[in-house]
Design a protein around this motif. Structure first.
Motif, PDB file in Angstrom:
ATOM      1  N   ALA A  62      36.035  55.644  41.242  1.00 23.69           N
ATOM      2  CA  ALA A  62      35.362  55.422  39.964  1.00 23.69           C
ATOM      3  C   ALA A  62      35.048  53.944  39.753  1.00 23.69           C
ATOM      4  O   ALA A  62      33.952  53.584  39.281  1.00 23.69           O
ATOM      5  N   PHE A  63      35.956  53.065  40.093  1.00 22.88           N
ATOM      6  CA  PHE A  63      35.717  51.634  39.914  1.00 22.88           C
ATOM      7  C   PHE A  63      34.635  51.131  40.864  1.00 22.88           C
ATOM      8  O   PHE A  63      33.857  50.237  40.524  1.00 22.88           O
ATOM      9  N   PHE A  78      38.070  42.488  39.529  1.00 18.07           N
ATOM     10  CA  PHE A  78      39.517  42.234  39.533  1.00 18.07           C
ATOM     11  C   PHE A  78      40.294  43.543  39.512  1.00 18.07           C
ATOM     12  O   PHE A  78      41.298  43.687  40.226  1.00 18.07           O
ATOM     13  N   ALA A  79      39.862  44.478  38.702  1.00 19.26           N
ATOM     14  CA  ALA A  79      40.552  45.770  38.646  1.00 19.26           C
ATOM     15  C   ALA A  79      40.510  46.465  39.988  1.00 19.26           C
ATOM     16  O   ALA A  79      41.523  47.013  40.462  1.00 19.26           O
ATOM     17  N   LEU A  80      39.351  46.422  40.644  1.00 20.83           N
ATOM     18  CA  LEU A  80      39.210  47.080  41.938  1.00 20.83           C
ATOM     19  C   LEU A  80      40.044  46.376  43.008  1.00 20.83           C
ATOM     20  O   LEU A  80      40.733  47.025  43.810  1.00 20.83           O
ATOM     21  N   GLY A  81      40.013  45.044  43.017  1.00 20.77           N
ATOM     22  CA  GLY A  81      40.794  44.295  44.003  1.00 20.77           C
ATOM     23  C   GLY A  81      42.288  44.520  43.854  1.00 20.77           C
ATOM     24  O   GLY A  81      43.013  44.691  44.842  1.00 20.77           O
ATOM     25  N   GLU A  98      37.002  37.542  47.649  1.00 20.06           N
ATOM     26  CA  GLU A  98      36.146  36.533  48.270  1.00 20.06           C
ATOM     27  C   GLU A  98      34.722  36.646  47.748  1.00 20.06           C
ATOM     28  O   GLU A  98      34.026  35.637  47.590  1.00 20.06           O
ATOM     29  N   HIS A  99      34.276  37.872  47.475  1.00 21.08           N
ATOM     30  CA  HIS A  99      32.946  38.063  46.893  1.00 21.08           C
ATOM     31  C   HIS A  99      32.859  37.368  45.529  1.00 21.08           C
ATOM     32  O   HIS A  99      31.844  36.724  45.208  1.00 21.08           O
ATOM     33  N   LEU A 100      33.913  37.476  44.742  1.00 22.77           N
ATOM     34  CA  LEU A 100      33.933  36.792  43.446  1.00 22.77           C
ATOM     35  C   LEU A 100      33.853  35.283  43.621  1.00 22.77           C
ATOM     36  O   LEU A 100      33.105  34.594  42.918  1.00 22.77           O
ATOM     37  N   LEU A 101      34.626  34.745  44.559  1.00 22.53           N
ATOM     38  CA  LEU A 101      34.645  33.293  44.764  1.00 22.53           C
ATOM     39  C   LEU A 101      33.305  32.769  45.262  1.00 22.53           C
ATOM     40  O   LEU A 101      32.966  31.602  45.035  1.00 22.53           O
ATOM     41  N   GLU A 110      37.595  31.997  35.701  1.00 23.55           N
ATOM     42  CA  GLU A 110      37.541  33.204  36.510  1.00 23.55           C
ATOM     43  C   GLU A 110      37.671  32.878  37.995  1.00 23.55           C
ATOM     44  O   GLU A 110      38.254  33.644  38.761  1.00 23.55           O
ATOM     45  N   ARG A 111      37.133  31.740  38.409  1.00 26.65           N
ATOM     46  CA  ARG A 111      37.250  31.319  39.806  1.00 26.65           C
ATOM     47  C   ARG A 111      38.719  31.068  40.172  1.00 26.65           C
ATOM     48  O   ARG A 111      39.177  31.444  41.252  1.00 26.65           O
TER      49      ARG A 111
END
Length: 385
Positions: A62-63, A78-81, A98-101, A110-111
């Motif tokens: 779902a996420f 973040f929830a998925l990670g 890493e995708h977020l960063l 957030e970083r």
């Protein structure tokens, strides 16, 4: 009178105006709430519901769907990670964080949060070198203390004792807490490693540091006496261990027999025996009996001390010493003390243990009081399993 009427007119006019402003504000809040609900992907709420029902596999699906619908939402990532990490899927968790960063539009807060999550991924995956680099990148951020604590655990796990001591010292200077005893252990480990490599001067320096950072700690004195005794410097070993006996009598029991051997080697038998007897009166212990037997090995004295120990503090260790001697040498009351010691040791083993949850009980249960399972108790006691 005119003034009161004028004030009343303004009051009557203000009430509907205030009501109108309140109504408009409530409508605005409702519209904003509806807009937020409309903008948030429905799979997000589905994932939360599945997560609350402990259906992690379906929650992950779902996420993932929610992230695909709203790829700019960092909270969804973040929830998925975190879910991937909890599931042990560390490689997928690393990719998410890493995708977020790599996002140029990610705010600084957030970083930093993503960097902390990535460091946790590496730590859980056992990639300690990458975890160290990730945690070091958090120095000076709101995650600084959390990162240093994680680094301390990492250095202790990898046995990098100097780095561990340095990190613990920084934590103490930052006001996180007292790490003095822990740092002393680190320097003691450095000393042991140095002695194994034959670097005795380095070992001496490490023990000096351990004593400076935690003068109350027992382990540096234990190691100091052992090193001196191995070097044949028994008089100096006795000095270190006498200080240990005064500061930490419980820890002294670990080296009581070594203390007695050094006392014999240095000709300090009488003084050492007197010190051990005084300590035994305050803190009866089988270790002290064994040490006194080194200093005064006469059979009569050994039997008298052992009988007194069985009267005051019966234990299996003392019972074994009694059984090692011939029954003819046992004083009359020793047999009763021997039975008391065995009964005390056997009592915890006379329980029944549930095979489902481990709940122990003195009586047999057909239904476990702990997990309510039926027929989960083997009909034999713990010592017979």
């Amino acid at each position: 009178m005119d003034f009161d009427l004028h004030w009343l007119q303004w009051l009557l006019l203000g009430i509907p105006i205030a009501f109108a402003f309140g109504w408009l504000a409530s409508r605005f809040d409702l519209k904003q709430l509806k807009r937020d609900q409309r903008d948030t992907p429905k799979p997000y709420f589905k994932g939360l519901n599945l997560l609350l029902n402990e259906q992690q596999d379906k929650a992950i699906d779902a996420f993932i769907e929610a992230v695909q619908q709203d790829p700019q939402s960092s909270d969804l990532h973040f929830a998925l990670g975190n879910l991937f990490r909890r599931r042990g899927e560390f490689e997928r968790a690393v990719r998410v964080h890493e995708h977020l960063l790599n996002r140029a539009d990610l705010p600084a807060a957030e970083r930093q949060r993503a960097q902390n999550a990535l460091a946790q991924d590496f730590m859980k995956a056992g990639l300690f070198d990458r975890a160290e680099a990730a945690y070091r990148a958090l120095e000076g951020t709101p995650f600084d203390t959390e990162a240093r604590l994680a680094l301390l655990g990492l250095y202790e796990r990898s046995r990098d004792w100097k780095a561990a001591a340095d990190t613990a010292a920084k934590l103490e200077r930052s006001g996180t807490g007292s790490f003095a005893t822990r740092i002393a252990h680190h320097w003691c480990e450095v000393a042991l490693d140095a002695d194994e490599r034959g670097q005795h001067a380095e070992a001496d320096d490490a023990l000096r540091r351990a004593r400076e950072v935690a003068p109350h700690a027992a382990r540096p004195l234990v190691l100091m006496g052992q090193r001196l005794a191995r070097a044949g410097r028994h008089g100096e070993a006795l000095e270190a261990w006498n200080e240990l006996r005064r500061r930490a009598p419980a820890a002294f029991l670990l080296v009581a027999t070594d203390y007695a051997k050094s006392a014999v080697a240095s000709g300090e038998t009488t003084a050492a025996l007197s010190a051990l007897k005084a300590l035994h009166e305050r803190q009866p212990s089988i270790d002290l009996l064994h040490a006194m037997a080194v200093l005064d090995p006469s059979p009569d004295a050994v039997q008298q001390r052992l009988a007194a120990q069985m009267r005051t503090q019966p234990s299996l260790a003392a019972a074994l010493d009694v059984l090692d001697s011939p029954p003819a040498a046992w004083p009359g009351e020793t047999l009763g003390a021997l039975r008391q010691a065995v009964a005390k040791a056997a009592k915890p083993l006379q329980r029944y243990r549930c095979a489902a949850c481990g709940f122990e009980a003195q009586h047999y249960f057909w239904q476990c009081p702990g997990c309510l399972s039926w027929d989960s108790y083997p009909p034999v006691r713990i010592e017979e399993l």
